[in-house]
Design a protein around this motif. Structure first.
Motif, PDB file in Angstrom:
ATOM      1  N   LEU A  30      47.208  34.908  32.011  1.00 56.08           N
ATOM      2  CA  LEU A  30      47.541  35.695  32.866  1.00 56.08           C
ATOM      3  C   LEU A  30      48.587  35.729  33.742  1.00 56.08           C
ATOM      4  O   LEU A  30      49.725  36.513  34.534  1.00 56.08           O
ATOM      5  N   PRO A  31      49.626  34.458  34.121  1.00 52.14           N
ATOM      6  CA  PRO A  31      51.353  34.069  35.023  1.00 52.14           C
ATOM      7  C   PRO A  31      51.875  35.214  33.326  1.00 52.14           C
ATOM      8  O   PRO A  31      52.847  35.736  34.506  1.00 52.14           O
ATOM      9  N   SER A  32      51.566  34.518  32.634  1.00 52.67           N
ATOM     10  CA  SER A  32      52.999  35.052  31.052  1.00 52.67           C
ATOM     11  C   SER A  32      53.367  36.460  31.593  1.00 52.67           C
ATOM     12  O   SER A  32      53.372  37.090  31.588  1.00 52.67           O
ATOM     13  N   LEU A  33      51.565  37.512  31.787  1.00 47.18           N
ATOM     14  CA  LEU A  33      51.368  38.237  31.583  1.00 47.18           C
ATOM     15  C   LEU A  33      51.772  39.838  32.944  1.00 47.18           C
ATOM     16  O   LEU A  33      52.191  40.707  32.985  1.00 47.18           O
ATOM     17  N   LEU A  34      51.838  38.966  34.664  1.00 45.28           N
ATOM     18  CA  LEU A  34      51.453  39.330  35.460  1.00 45.28           C
ATOM     19  C   LEU A  34      53.216  40.038  35.902  1.00 45.28           C
ATOM     20  O   LEU A  34      53.231  40.439  36.355  1.00 45.28           O
ATOM     21  N   VAL A  35      53.484  38.224  35.420  1.00 48.47           N
ATOM     22  CA  VAL A  35      54.620  38.078  35.389  1.00 48.47           C
ATOM     23  C   VAL A  35      56.239  38.855  33.939  1.00 48.47           C
ATOM     24  O   VAL A  35      57.137  40.447  34.909  1.00 48.47           O
TER      25      VAL A  35
ATOM     26  N   ASN B 139      53.303  46.457  35.984  1.00 49.81           N
ATOM     27  CA  ASN B 139      52.957  47.354  37.254  1.00 49.81           C
ATOM     28  C   ASN B 139      51.598  47.547  36.844  1.00 49.81           C
ATOM     29  O   ASN B 139      50.892  48.526  36.961  1.00 49.81           O
ATOM     30  N   VAL B 140      51.350  46.527  35.846  1.00 42.07           N
ATOM     31  CA  VAL B 140      49.939  46.532  35.557  1.00 42.07           C
ATOM     32  C   VAL B 140      48.809  44.948  36.448  1.00 42.07           C
ATOM     33  O   VAL B 140      49.310  44.018  35.995  1.00 42.07           O
TER      34      VAL B 140
ATOM     35  N   ASP C 252      43.484  42.902  37.745  1.00 39.90           N
ATOM     36  CA  ASP C 252      42.016  43.190  37.061  1.00 39.90           C
ATOM     37  C   ASP C 252      42.370  44.270  35.539  1.00 39.90           C
ATOM     38  O   ASP C 252      41.664  44.014  34.681  1.00 39.90           O
ATOM     39  N   GLN C 253      43.209  45.203  36.124  1.00 42.22           N
ATOM     40  CA  GLN C 253      43.405  45.880  34.452  1.00 42.22           C
ATOM     41  C   GLN C 253      44.061  44.893  33.495  1.00 42.22           C
ATOM     42  O   GLN C 253      43.208  45.809  32.089  1.00 42.22           O
ATOM     43  N   LEU C 254      44.272  43.774  33.568  1.00 43.90           N
ATOM     44  CA  LEU C 254      44.887  43.014  32.281  1.00 43.90           C
ATOM     45  C   LEU C 254      43.271  42.563  31.722  1.00 43.90           C
ATOM     46  O   LEU C 254      43.221  42.280  30.737  1.00 43.90           O
ATOM     47  N   ALA C 255      42.534  42.043  32.961  1.00 39.88           N
ATOM     48  CA  ALA C 255      41.307  41.654  32.297  1.00 39.88           C
ATOM     49  C   ALA C 255      40.328  42.641  31.701  1.00 39.88           C
ATOM     50  O   ALA C 255      39.934  42.183  30.764  1.00 39.88           O
TER      51      ALA C 255
END
Length: 258
Positions: A138-143, A147-148, A151-154
Motif C-alpha cells: 500500500l505505501p508505494s501504491l498510494l504514492v 487518484n486511487v 480501499d479501492q486498491l484493496a
C-alpha cells in the motif's frame, strides 16, 4: 521483431499477474536472463517506482479489457455502455493477438482479465502469481496512484489475486512471493518456476542474486484488510509448487489438437 513459429509448445503463454510493487520487475528480468522471451528488451537496471518488461501491445490490450470490465460492473461508461464495451473488447482482442505473437511471457496490470481471452484465441495460458502482503504494497501504491484510495486498491488486490488463484488452478502455474525473491536463502520459487517453464533453476537463482537490491518485508505485520490477507495466505501455501493445468483444460486442448 520476429514472430514465434508454430510448434508443439509454441502456444503456451506465461502471464505474470501482479497488483504491482511486488517485485514483478525483478521477477521478469530474472526470467528473461534465464531465457524467457517477453518480446521486449531486458533492462540492466530500473527505477523501482516504475514497471518494466511490459510490452506495448499487451499494455493496450489489458487497458481495454479493464475498461470493458469497469463497464460490466457499472463503474465507467460513455453514452452507450453496451456499445463502448463491445468497442473495448474488439480493440483488446486485436492488440492481444499481436502481443501473443511477440513473446511467450507477458507482464502488466489487469492480466487476470486477459488469461481467458487468450485461451479462447487458442493459446495455453500458465499463470505466475507475483504477490506481497497488501499492507506492504500500500505505501508505494498510494504514492504512485494518488487518484486511487486505499480501499479501492484493496478491492483491486482482492480481485486480481482471487481471480488469479482460480485461473492458476484452472490453467496451471505457480506463485512467487516478494519475500521469496528478496531472500537469498530461499530457492523454492526458482524450483517452481523451473518446473513450470522448463527454464534452468540455477540460472534463475544466479540472475536473482545479481539483480537483487531490495529488502525483506517483516512477517509480523498485522493485516488491515482481512479478505486480502486470506488470499495472501492461500498464495503462500503454494510456495515452491508448480500446479499443472486442470483436466478440463487438457481435455479442451486435446480435442482442439485432434
Amino acid at each position: 521483431m520476429s514472430e514465434i513459429s508454430p510448434g508443439p509448445d509454441s502456444l503456451v503463454r506465461y502471464f505474470v499477474l501482479t497488483v504491482g510493487r511486488s517485485g514483478s520487475s525483478l521477477l521478469a528480468a530474472t526470467l528473461a536472463d534465464a531465457g524467457a522471451d517477453f518480446g521486449v528488451e531486458v533492462p540492466r537496471g530500473w527505477d523501482p517506482r516504475t514497471g518494466q518488461m511490459e510490452g506495448r501491445e499487451i499494455k493496450i490490450a489489458a487497458h481495454h479489457y479493464r475498461r470493458a470490465y469497469d463497464i460490466s460492473i457499472g463503474r465507467k461508461y460513455a453514452f452507450s455502455p453496451a456499445l463502448e464495451a463491445k468497442f473495448r473488447i474488439h480493440r483488446a482482442r486485436r492488440h492481444l493477438k499481436r502481443a501473443l505473437t511477440q513473446g511467450r511471457f507477458l507482464k502488466i496490470g489487469d492480466l487476470d482479465l486477459v488469461v481467458q481471452p487468450s485461451f479462447k484465441l487458442g493459446y495455453s495460458p500458465r499463470v505466475i502469481l507475483n504477490y506481497r502482503q497488501l499492507e506492504m504494497n500500500l505505501p508505494s501504491l498510494l504514492v504512485g496512484r494518488t487518484n486511487v484510495g486505499p480501499d479501492q486498491l484493496a478491492e483491486e488486490y482482492v480481485r486480481i489475486y482471487r481471480q488469479g488463484l482460480s485461473l492458476l488452478k484452472t490453467f496451471g502455474g505457480c506463485a512467487v512471493a516478494y519475500n521469496e525473491l528478496q531472500d537469498r536463502e530461499r530457492s523454492g520459487w526458482a524450483h517452481a518456476l523451473a518446473s513450470l517453464t522448463h527454464l534452468d533453476e540455477e540460472k534463475l537463482i544466479e540472475s536473482r542474486n545479481v539483480r537483487l537490491k531490495g529488502a525483506i518485508d517483516p512477517d509480523n505485520v498485522r493485516p488491515i484488510y482481512p479478505h486480502a490477507y486470506a488470499l495472501y495466505e492461500q498464495m503462500r501455501a503454494l510456495e515452491g509448487s508448480a500446479i499443472p493445468p486442470s483436466r478440463q483444460v487438457l481435455r479442451t486442448l486435446n480435442n482442439e489438437a485432434n
